[in-house]
Design a protein around this motif. Structure first.
Motif, mmCIF file in Angstrom:
data_model
loop_
_atom_site.group_PDB
_atom_site.id
_atom_site.type_symbol
_atom_site.label_atom_id
_atom_site.label_comp_id
_atom_site.label_asym_id
_atom_site.label_seq_id
_atom_site.Cartn_x
_atom_site.Cartn_y
_atom_site.Cartn_z
ATOM 1 N N ASN A 1 0.889 -1.196 -0.024
ATOM 2 C CA ASN A 1 0.091 0.128 -0.091
ATOM 3 C C ASN A 1 0.793 1.335 -0.051
ATOM 4 N N ALA A 2 0.305 1.999 -0.425
ATOM 5 C CA ALA A 2 1.113 3.583 -0.595
ATOM 6 C C ALA A 2 0.306 4.741 0.430
ATOM 7 N N VAL A 3 0.990 5.211 1.358
ATOM 8 C CA VAL A 3 0.380 6.593 1.913
ATOM 9 C C VAL A 3 0.840 7.774 1.353
ATOM 10 N N ILE A 4 0.068 8.486 1.371
ATOM 11 C CA ILE A 4 -0.164 9.899 0.468
ATOM 12 C C ILE A 4 -0.087 11.134 1.608
ATOM 13 N N PRO A 5 1.011 11.264 2.195
ATOM 14 C CA PRO A 5 0.889 12.153 3.520
ATOM 15 C C PRO A 5 0.981 13.482 3.110
ATOM 16 N N VAL A 6 0.396 14.459 4.275
ATOM 17 C CA VAL A 6 0.656 15.949 4.077
ATOM 18 C C VAL A 6 0.606 16.358 5.392
ATOM 19 N N ALA A 7 1.812 16.978 5.625
ATOM 20 C CA ALA A 7 2.292 17.018 6.897
ATOM 21 C C ALA A 7 3.269 18.360 6.908
ATOM 22 N N ALA A 8 3.765 18.824 8.257
ATOM 23 C CA ALA A 8 4.633 20.007 8.125
ATOM 24 C C ALA A 8 5.979 19.211 8.388
ATOM 25 N N THR A 9 6.802 19.493 7.170
ATOM 26 C CA THR A 9 8.254 19.212 7.066
ATOM 27 C C THR A 9 8.887 20.314 6.621
ATOM 28 N N ALA A 10 10.241 19.752 6.333
ATOM 29 C CA ALA A 10 11.273 20.946 5.628
ATOM 30 C C ALA A 10 10.546 21.227 4.221
ATOM 31 N N MET A 11 10.215 20.136 3.557
ATOM 32 C CA MET A 11 9.655 20.346 2.176
ATOM 33 C C MET A 11 8.365 21.417 2.193
ATOM 34 N N THR A 12 7.486 20.798 3.052
ATOM 35 C CA THR A 12 6.274 21.911 2.902
ATOM 36 C C THR A 12 6.373 23.259 3.350
ATOM 37 N N LYS A 13 7.476 23.342 4.327
ATOM 38 C CA LYS A 13 7.792 24.689 4.992
ATOM 39 C C LYS A 13 8.077 25.652 3.776
ATOM 40 N N THR A 14 8.385 25.349 2.541
ATOM 41 C CA THR A 14 8.758 26.177 1.685
ATOM 42 C C THR A 14 7.399 26.580 1.059
ATOM 43 N N ILE A 15 6.298 26.000 1.315
ATOM 44 C CA ILE A 15 4.884 26.422 0.641
ATOM 45 C C ILE A 15 4.572 27.848 1.440
ATOM 46 N N PRO A 16 4.449 28.967 0.807
ATOM 47 C CA PRO A 16 4.152 30.341 1.504
ATOM 48 C C PRO A 16 2.872 30.089 2.465
ATOM 49 N N ALA A 17 1.917 29.611 2.133
ATOM 50 C CA ALA A 17 0.626 29.503 2.767
ATOM 51 C C ALA A 17 0.788 28.486 3.956
ATOM 52 N N PHE A 18 1.569 27.575 4.279
ATOM 53 C CA PHE A 18 2.001 26.872 5.363
ATOM 54 C C PHE A 18 2.946 27.235 6.216
ATOM 55 N N ALA A 19 4.166 28.068 5.596
ATOM 56 C CA ALA A 19 5.259 28.467 6.213
ATOM 57 C C ALA A 19 4.776 28.967 7.589
ATOM 58 N N PRO A 20 4.082 30.274 7.516
ATOM 59 C CA PRO A 20 4.094 30.755 9.001
ATOM 60 C C PRO A 20 3.459 30.161 10.081
ATOM 61 N N HIS A 21 2.492 28.926 9.794
ATOM 62 C CA HIS A 21 2.121 28.223 10.793
ATOM 63 C C HIS A 21 2.918 27.117 11.081
ATOM 64 N N ILE A 22 3.847 26.616 10.234
ATOM 65 C CA ILE A 22 4.993 25.504 10.689
ATOM 66 C C ILE A 22 5.740 26.303 11.756
ATOM 67 N N GLU A 23 6.237 27.661 11.375
ATOM 68 C CA GLU A 23 7.018 28.248 12.255
ATOM 69 C C GLU A 23 6.539 28.692 13.610
ATOM 70 N N ALA A 24 5.471 29.050 13.563
ATOM 71 C CA ALA A 24 4.608 29.219 14.786
ATOM 72 C C ALA A 24 4.509 27.707 15.836
ATOM 73 N N LEU A 25 4.172 26.678 14.899
ATOM 74 C CA LEU A 25 4.656 25.579 15.658
ATOM 75 C C LEU A 25 5.707 25.349 16.487
ATOM 76 N N GLU A 26 6.738 25.598 15.473
ATOM 77 C CA GLU A 26 8.221 24.963 15.936
ATOM 78 C C GLU A 26 8.510 25.988 16.945
ATOM 79 N N GLN A 27 8.213 27.370 17.129
ATOM 80 C CA GLN A 27 8.777 28.206 17.937
ATOM 81 C C GLN A 27 7.945 28.030 19.293
ATOM 82 N N ASP A 28 6.609 28.061 19.319
ATOM 83 C CA ASP A 28 5.825 27.864 20.546
ATOM 84 C C ASP A 28 4.933 26.932 20.790
ATOM 85 N N GLY A 29 4.758 26.044 19.773
ATOM 86 C CA GLY A 29 3.854 25.106 19.925
ATOM 87 C C GLY A 29 2.340 25.483 19.394
ATOM 88 N N THR A 30 2.248 26.377 18.752
ATOM 89 C CA THR A 30 0.937 26.706 18.350
ATOM 90 C C THR A 30 0.119 26.070 17.518
#
Length: 300
Positions: A181-210
């Protein structure tokens, strides 16, 4: 989930999604072979899992070649006596639009994602068939492989190939009790952090767990690595014995099943089709239902 009798290899598991998969498998009791090209990352992952009471060893090798795949399987057998689960997660990106993509850009991505999946699964299946007790093949797909994505000719092609291989292996391995079987994941990683719409949310998660808002977790099916890892553990378990040949999406609060490509509109012409008859019929027959392409932009 009790995987205490299972041994798993997880490629590309020194960090990111791969590490999440390995930690989840180990927490359920499986012995895990950590793989990465970065020896420090692999060793740190082993220490992290061991400190939590799990069992893990490292094999530092770049996936893609037959020798690397065989080394991973040998590491599992030498360390833990068997192999039950192969998770092919290792990957690289070389994103460029078509006219700027070099042969090296294309070959590097295909070597790791597509050939690496093929060689690792082939080596794992040989061992599983020898053991005669079934097994689990879990490969990493991507929305890009299902839909295409701008600037990712190499990556999208490789991931589409991975999905096709899973559907083929599901048929070939069924009699041996091995599922694929194949897993089709969508998650906060170094790759998805390059997407502008996701970047600020990932940064907030990393900085203070938001925590991510519902617009991400439900609307986009986008969450953390931990949100994705449970699917891999499920697919590695006996509970997934009847799940085979599927491409399964997961991210945030969303779990989904991707369809197999199929004909959606058909037309017939007595004696066959010429270019002229296709041109006349297209807008009023099959052309009335053109299919979408590309990953939709996030709507936040």
């Amino acid at each position: 989930m009790d995987l205490s009798d299972k041994v798993a290899v997880v490629t590309g598991s020194g960090r990111g999604l791969g590490l999440g998969y390995a930690r989840s498998l180990a927490a359920a009791g499986a012995a895990v072979v950590i793989n990465d090209v970065d020896a420090e990352a692999a060793d740190a992952a082993v220490k992290q899992i061991s400190a939590a009471g799990g069992r893990a060893v490292a094999e530092v090798v770049p996936v893609g070649t037959t020798s690397a795949a065989e080394a991973l399987v040998a590491r599992a057998v030498d360390s833990f006596g068997r192999l039950d689960v192969m998770v092919t997660n290792a990957g690289v990106l070389r994103d460029k639009v078509l006219w700027k993509m070099t042969d090296e850009d294309f070959d590097t991505v295909v070597q790791v994602h597509l050939r690496g999946t093929f060689t690792c699964v082939r080596a794992a299946v040989a061992r599983m068939r020898e053991q005669g007790e079934g097994g689990r093949i879990i490969v990493a797909g991507s929305p890009a492989g299902q839909l295409g994505n701008f600037g990712q000719t190499n990556y999208a092609a490789a991931k589409a190939g991975v999905a096709a291989m899973v559907r083929t292996w599901a048929m070939e391995l069924a009699r041996a009790g091995i599922t694929a079987n194949a897993v089709i994941p969508v998650a906060a990683t170094a790759m998805t952090k390059t997407i502008p719409a996701f970047a600020p949310h990932i940064e907030a998660l990393e900085q203070d767990g938001t925590a991510f808002p519902d617009s991400l977790r439900k609307g986009e099916g986008f969450g953390t690595v931990e949100d994705v890892a449970g699917l891999v553990t499920f697919l590695a378990s006996n509970a997934s014995a009847d799940v085979n040949g599927q491409c399964i999406g997961i991210g945030g609060d969303k779990l989904s099943l991707w369809s197999h490509p199929q004909e959606v509109s058909v037309a017939y012409a007595d004696g066959g089709w010429s270019a002229d008859t296709i041109a006349a019929a297209w807008p009023v027959t099959v052309g009335r239902t053109p299919q979408t392409f590309g990953i939709p932009a996030p709507r936040l």
